[in-house]
Design an enzyme around this catalytic site. Structure first.
Site, PDB file in Angstrom:
ATOM      1  N   SER A  10       0.847  -1.190   0.000  1.00  0.00           N
ATOM      2  CA  SER A  10       0.000   0.000   0.000  1.00  0.00           C
ATOM      3  C   SER A  10       0.880   1.235   0.000  1.00  0.00           C
ATOM      4  CB  SER A  10      -0.882   0.017   1.247  1.00  0.00           C
ATOM      5  OG  SER A  10      -1.383   1.329   1.431  1.00  0.00           O
ATOM      6  N   HIS A  35      -1.144  -1.213  -4.407  1.00  0.00           N
ATOM      7  CA  HIS A  35      -2.403  -0.898  -3.712  1.00  0.00           C
ATOM      8  C   HIS A  35      -2.466   0.613  -3.485  1.00  0.00           C
ATOM      9  CE1 HIS A  35      -5.942  -1.834  -1.277  1.00  0.00           C
ATOM     10  NE2 HIS A  35      -5.496  -0.928  -0.411  1.00  0.00           N
ATOM     11  N   ASP A  37      -4.588   3.737  -2.116  1.00  0.00           N
ATOM     12  CA  ASP A  37      -5.648   4.105  -1.170  1.00  0.00           C
ATOM     13  C   ASP A  37      -6.158   5.519  -1.412  1.00  0.00           C
ATOM     14  OD1 ASP A  37      -5.964   1.820   0.592  1.00  0.00           O
ATOM     15  OD2 ASP A  37      -3.886   2.202   1.184  1.00  0.00           O
ATOM     16  N   MET A  39      -8.665   8.371  -0.184  1.00  0.00           N
ATOM     17  CA  MET A  39      -9.458   8.798   0.985  1.00  0.00           C
ATOM     18  C   MET A  39      -9.917  10.235   0.791  1.00  0.00           C
ATOM     19  SD  MET A  39      -7.178   7.245   4.058  1.00  0.00           S
ATOM     20  CE  MET A  39      -6.451   5.607   3.970  1.00  0.00           C
ATOM     21  N   HIS A  69      -8.303   1.389  -4.230  1.00  0.00           N
ATOM     22  CA  HIS A  69      -9.220   1.150  -3.111  1.00  0.00           C
ATOM     23  C   HIS A  69      -9.893   2.480  -2.773  1.00  0.00           C
ATOM     24  CE1 HIS A  69      -9.485   0.154   1.505  1.00  0.00           C
ATOM     25  NE2 HIS A  69     -10.660   0.325   0.957  1.00  0.00           N
ATOM     26  N   MET A  71     -12.020   4.845  -0.792  1.00  0.00           N
ATOM     27  CA  MET A  71     -12.649   5.127   0.503  1.00  0.00           C
ATOM     28  C   MET A  71     -13.254   6.514   0.371  1.00  0.00           C
ATOM     29  SD  MET A  71      -9.641   3.487   2.832  1.00  0.00           S
ATOM     30  CE  MET A  71      -8.478   3.556   1.466  1.00  0.00           C
ATOM     31  N   MET A 140     -11.404  -5.661   5.006  1.00  0.00           N
ATOM     32  CA  MET A 140     -10.606  -4.776   5.856  1.00  0.00           C
ATOM     33  C   MET A 140     -10.343  -5.485   7.181  1.00  0.00           C
ATOM     34  SD  MET A 140     -10.117  -2.163   3.988  1.00  0.00           S
ATOM     35  CE  MET A 140      -9.118  -1.315   5.222  1.00  0.00           C
ATOM     36  N   GLY A 145      -8.820   4.195   6.959  1.00  0.00           N
ATOM     37  CA  GLY A 145      -8.481   5.601   7.183  1.00  0.00           C
ATOM     38  C   GLY A 145      -7.001   5.835   7.444  1.00  0.00           C
ATOM     39  N   PHE A 146      -6.328   4.835   7.990  1.00  0.00           N
ATOM     40  CA  PHE A 146      -4.935   5.042   8.390  1.00  0.00           C
ATOM     41  C   PHE A 146      -4.113   3.767   8.223  1.00  0.00           C
ATOM     42  CE2 PHE A 146      -7.750   7.772  10.786  1.00  0.00           C
ATOM     43  CZ  PHE A 146      -7.217   9.029  10.514  1.00  0.00           C
ATOM     44  N   GLY A 147      -2.837   3.959   7.925  1.00  0.00           N
ATOM     45  CA  GLY A 147      -1.917   2.835   7.931  1.00  0.00           C
ATOM     46  C   GLY A 147      -1.431   2.578   9.356  1.00  0.00           C
ATOM     47  N   ASP A 178      -6.643  -6.329   3.931  1.00  0.00           N
ATOM     48  CA  ASP A 178      -6.018  -5.010   4.011  1.00  0.00           C
ATOM     49  C   ASP A 178      -6.011  -4.518   5.447  1.00  0.00           C
ATOM     50  OD1 ASP A 178      -5.114  -2.444   3.566  1.00  0.00           O
ATOM     51  OD2 ASP A 178      -6.818  -1.822   2.318  1.00  0.00           O
TER      52      ASP A 178
HETATM   53  C1  DX5 Z   1      -6.288   1.691   5.445  1.00  0.00           C
HETATM   54  C2  DX5 Z   1      -5.784   1.363   4.063  1.00  0.00           C
HETATM   55  C3  DX5 Z   1      -4.699   0.373   4.020  1.00  0.00           C
HETATM   56  C4  DX5 Z   1      -3.445   0.755   4.749  1.00  0.00           C
HETATM   57  C5  DX5 Z   1      -2.824  -0.503   5.266  1.00  0.00           C
HETATM   58  O1  DX5 Z   1      -7.485   2.389   5.337  1.00  0.00           O
HETATM   59  O2  DX5 Z   1      -6.855   0.858   3.259  1.00  0.00           O
HETATM   60  O3  DX5 Z   1      -4.411  -0.010   2.685  1.00  0.00           O
HETATM   61  O4  DX5 Z   1      -2.506   1.434   3.968  1.00  0.00           O
HETATM   62  O5  DX5 Z   1      -1.723  -0.168   6.012  1.00  0.00           O
HETATM   63  P1  DX5 Z   1      -1.022  -1.188   6.991  1.00  0.00           P
HETATM   64  O6  DX5 Z   1      -0.543  -2.345   6.177  1.00  0.00           O
HETATM   65  O7  DX5 Z   1       0.061  -0.371   7.583  1.00  0.00           O
HETATM   66  O8  DX5 Z   1      -2.055  -1.609   8.003  1.00  0.00           O
HETATM   67 ZN    ZN Z   2      -6.417  -0.052   1.268  1.00  0.00          ZN
END
Ligand code: DX5
Ligand code: ZN
Length: 229
Positions: A10, A35, A37, A39, A69, A71, A140, A145-147, A178
């Site tokens: 990601s 991937h 993301d 948002m 993806h 969101m 999910m 929303g966050f990594g 994910d």
């Molecule tokens: C969260 C994202 C993920 C995120 C995953 O909303 O959809 O793709 O980047 O990050 P990690 O692998 O750090 O949990």
């Molecule tokens: Zn994602």
């Protein structure tokens, strides 16, 4: 169970100041999919990147599939823009679309592969009517929303359920997960029937400035775990 595992870093956790190089490096290190993301600070409480960045990666020379993806809410307005920008997969959260069937059809009409994304506590009921129309189910394993969040273990049961639905119908649908995936848990996730693994912080967090192929070690560790499945 499919042994055709795919690793999808990601780019949310990449260094955005040198994104092209980061994507080149993870792909050179053996990643399969990018991937991406998206948002909107509305459906999720964060704001990231849009079609322009996808197009820039394509122009940079990225040929690996781009797994967009979404969101965002609503979803339909932005789908054609991502198709034009070079998306391969476009996945969306069913609760973000008023007309799920229409959004799936729109993604297909635009020439992309549609997929549905389920938050940890979102039920799978819409799959009864949609599984044969999509190319990917994305589960999910964190709240979006966050990594860098912690893997939510009850999603493993959900993965087993979806795998059973796909296999019972003899469909060729990818099952992707994910959130919070890394070398320590990728094996049990694979054993639950997942074939495509998003990993953000686990991959990009392993960066070492001294090593130009710095993602080889972590992607190698993920593959070594998958080899045991
Ligand atoms: C969260 C994202 C993920 C995120 C995953 O909303 O959809 O793709 O980047 O990050 P990690 O692998 O750090 O949990
Ligand atoms: Zn994602």
């Amino acid at each position: 169970m499919s042994k055709d595992f795919r690793i999808a870093p990601s780019i949310l956790s990449a260094n955005f100041a040198k994104l092209g190089e980061e994507v080149d490096n993870v792909l050179k290190s053996g990643a399969d999919i990018v991937h991406f993301d998206v948002m909107d600070n509305h459906y999720v409480p964060n704001l990231t990147i849009g079609p322009l960045v996808c197009e820039a990666l394509k122009k940079h020379g990225v040929t690996a599939p781009i797994d967009v993806h979404l969101m965002v809410k609503p979803v339909d307005r932005i789908i054609p823009d991502f198709a034009k920008a070079g998306a391969t997969y476009i996945t969306f959260h069913p609760e973000a679309s008023e007309h799920i069937d229409r959004s799936i059809a729109l993604i297909r009409e635009c020439g992309c592969k549609p997929g549905l994304v389920f938050n940890p506590a979102t039920p799978l009921d819409v799959l009864e009517y949609t599984l044969d129309k999509i190319d990917m189910v994305l589960l999910m394993s964190v709240n979006p929303g966050f990594g860098g969040q912690k893997f939510i273990p009850y999603v493993l049961d959900k993965a087993r359920k979806v795998r059973q639905m796909i296999d019972a119908r003899g469909l060729n649908v990818s099952l992707e997960i994910d959130g919070g995936v890394g070398p320590a848990n990728i094996l049990e996730v694979a054993r639950a029937g997942v074939d495509t693994f998003v990993a953000g912080s686990a991959v990009f967090g392993a960066a070492k400035d001294s090593d130009p192929h710095r993602y080889d070690t972590v992607i190698g560790a993920l593959r070594a775990e998958l080899a045991k499945a």
